[in-house]
Design an enzyme around this catalytic site. Structure first.
Site, PDB file in Angstrom:
ATOM      1  N   CYS A 148       0.793  -1.233   0.136  1.00  0.00           N
ATOM      2  CA  CYS A 148       0.127   0.008   0.224  1.00  0.00           C
ATOM      3  C   CYS A 148       0.880   1.367  -0.014  1.00  0.00           C
ATOM      4  O   CYS A 148       1.276   1.641   1.005  1.00  0.00           O
ATOM      5  CB  CYS A 148      -0.844   0.000   1.176  1.00  0.00           C
ATOM      6  SG  CYS A 148      -1.963   1.357   1.385  1.00  0.00           S
ATOM      7  N   CYS A 151      -0.573   4.201   2.153  1.00  0.00           N
ATOM      8  CA  CYS A 151      -0.342   4.015   3.498  1.00  0.00           C
ATOM      9  C   CYS A 151       0.949   4.260   3.903  1.00  0.00           C
ATOM     10  O   CYS A 151       1.225   4.930   4.878  1.00  0.00           O
ATOM     11  CB  CYS A 151      -0.867   2.678   3.972  1.00  0.00           C
ATOM     12  SG  CYS A 151      -2.255   1.752   3.174  1.00  0.00           S
ATOM     13  N   ASP A 152       2.109   3.868   3.116  1.00  0.00           N
ATOM     14  CA  ASP A 152       3.347   3.796   3.720  1.00  0.00           C
ATOM     15  C   ASP A 152       4.221   4.779   2.951  1.00  0.00           C
ATOM     16  O   ASP A 152       5.389   4.751   3.229  1.00  0.00           O
ATOM     17  CB  ASP A 152       3.845   2.214   3.542  1.00  0.00           C
ATOM     18  CG  ASP A 152       2.995   1.384   4.361  1.00  0.00           C
ATOM     19  OD1 ASP A 152       2.481   1.932   5.477  1.00  0.00           O
ATOM     20  OD2 ASP A 152       3.047   0.284   4.078  1.00  0.00           O
TER      21      ASP A 152
END
Ligand code: NAP
Length: 322
Positions: A148, A151-152
């Protein structure tokens, strides 16, 4: 009759019967919920572990009609949920662990022990990110290996990262990661990308991107303390193995449908995607929409469309029971 016997013979009504349960609250699930809620069926939507589905992990959605400037994926799905709630849809979070056909409909059991029965069921459980399956992957999950970018990505400011895959997701994530990383290298197993032309052009036009063709990651490099420091990459045509240094690896190699609990009950293809006809599965009263049954289009708009179809089919099915 003795009291003990009365108690023993009495069946407690522990399980409530719903009109329609929608499993999964991605864009297919919330669209089904809007339609069934507007039909006054009071649908119960059960959000699984990936709340909001794949759209909640994406950034700009530029191809959903009605948003000339684009819309953020999480915003699109969250507003859909609010829209469904406005008409009376109920949302709960739980993980379904078993599926059973009963004479009145379907019985579902959940991770917390809860049981629910429903006359109609709409499955919009979507699909989860695929991993490479390398031995060293487990060690580096969450320590440099991610599925992701949204997300990261921010953890990789000023660093070098690698993306695996050649589809739209790989291109989209690569372009997104250039906001943070100094260099983004795509590693693709063929010499041709699967991604759409527009995404390819955006990728190749970006000065921070690079691509390694015909290659597969065969090992993650690094240690417990530093996390990922690089990858071993094998050229599938020559067999040559080289090392590419990087701090993060993002996998964008497709998805696996979330259909485990339906195995043996519902017809599915060899990859586990549910086989449907106009969203109907092989069990009357059980419908499916979105990526869990779509091997071809897999777009936000087609997921929403099939969620709508499933809801309309469920409504007709419930009418037929009356
Ligand atoms: P995808 O189109 O299935 O592409 C997966 C990519 O990963 C392919 O290039 C595939 O290689 C590669 N791959 C699969 N297994 C692999 C493995 N074990 N090792 C190495 N590489 C592997 O998946 P996606 O990119 O997630 O896209 C899914 C759908 O969503 C598509 O319909 C796409 O158009 C859509 N989507 C659209 C947008 C957008 O329009 N903004 C954004 C994201 C996704 P091969 O090519 O060799 O098979």
């Amino acid at each position: 009759m003795k009291w003990k016997s009365i108690i023993k013979d009495y069946t407690f009504p522990l399980v409530s019967m719903e009109n329609v349960i929608i499993l999964g609250n991605g864009i297919a699930g919330v669209t089904a919920a809007i339609y069934n809620a507007r039909a006054e069926l009071k649908p119960l939507v059960i959000s699984g572990p990936e709340e909001g589905g794949q759209l909640s992990l994406t950034t700009d959605v530029e191809n959903f009609p009605g948003f000339p400037e684009g819309v953020q994926g999480p915003e699109l799905v969250m507003k859909g949920k609010q829209q469904a709630e406005r008409f009376g849809a109920r949302f709960e979070t739980n993980i379904a662990t078993s599926f059973k056909k009963i004479s009145e409909g379907i019985e579902l059991e959940f991770q917390d022990g809860k049981k629910l029965q429903t006359k109609a069921l709409i499955i919009t459980t979507g699909a989860s990110a695929r991993w490479l399956g390398l031995e060293s992957e487990k060690k580096f999950m969450g320590r440099g290996v991610s599925t992701c970018a949204t997300c990261d990505g921010a953890f990789y400011k000023g660093r070098e990262v690698v993306i695996v895959g050649g589809g739209d997701s790989a291109m989209e994530e690569a372009i997104f990661l250039t906001k943070f990383a100094d260099k983004v290298t795509v590693i693709h197993r063929r010499d041709e990308l699967r991604a759409s032309k527009i995404m390819q052009n955006k990728f190749f036009d970006n000065p921070k991107t690079d691509i390694i063709w015909d290659s597969q990651i065969v090992e993650y490099l690094g240690d417990e303390k530093k996390g990922v420091t690089g990858v071993k990459v094998k050229n599938v045509k020559t067999g040559d193995v080289t090392e590419v240094s990087c701090h993060g690896v993002f996998l964008a190699i497709g998805h696996i449908p979330n259909t485990k609990i339906f195995k043996g009950h519902l017809n599915m293809d060899e990859q586990g995607y549910l086989i449907t006809e106009n969203t109907k599965t092989n069990i009357p009263g059980v419908f499916a929409g979105g990526d869990v049954q779509d091997t071809k289009y897999r777009q936000a708009i087609t997921a929403a469309g099939s969620g709508c179809m499933a809801a309309m089919e469920a409504e007709r099915y419930l009418q037929s029971l009356e």
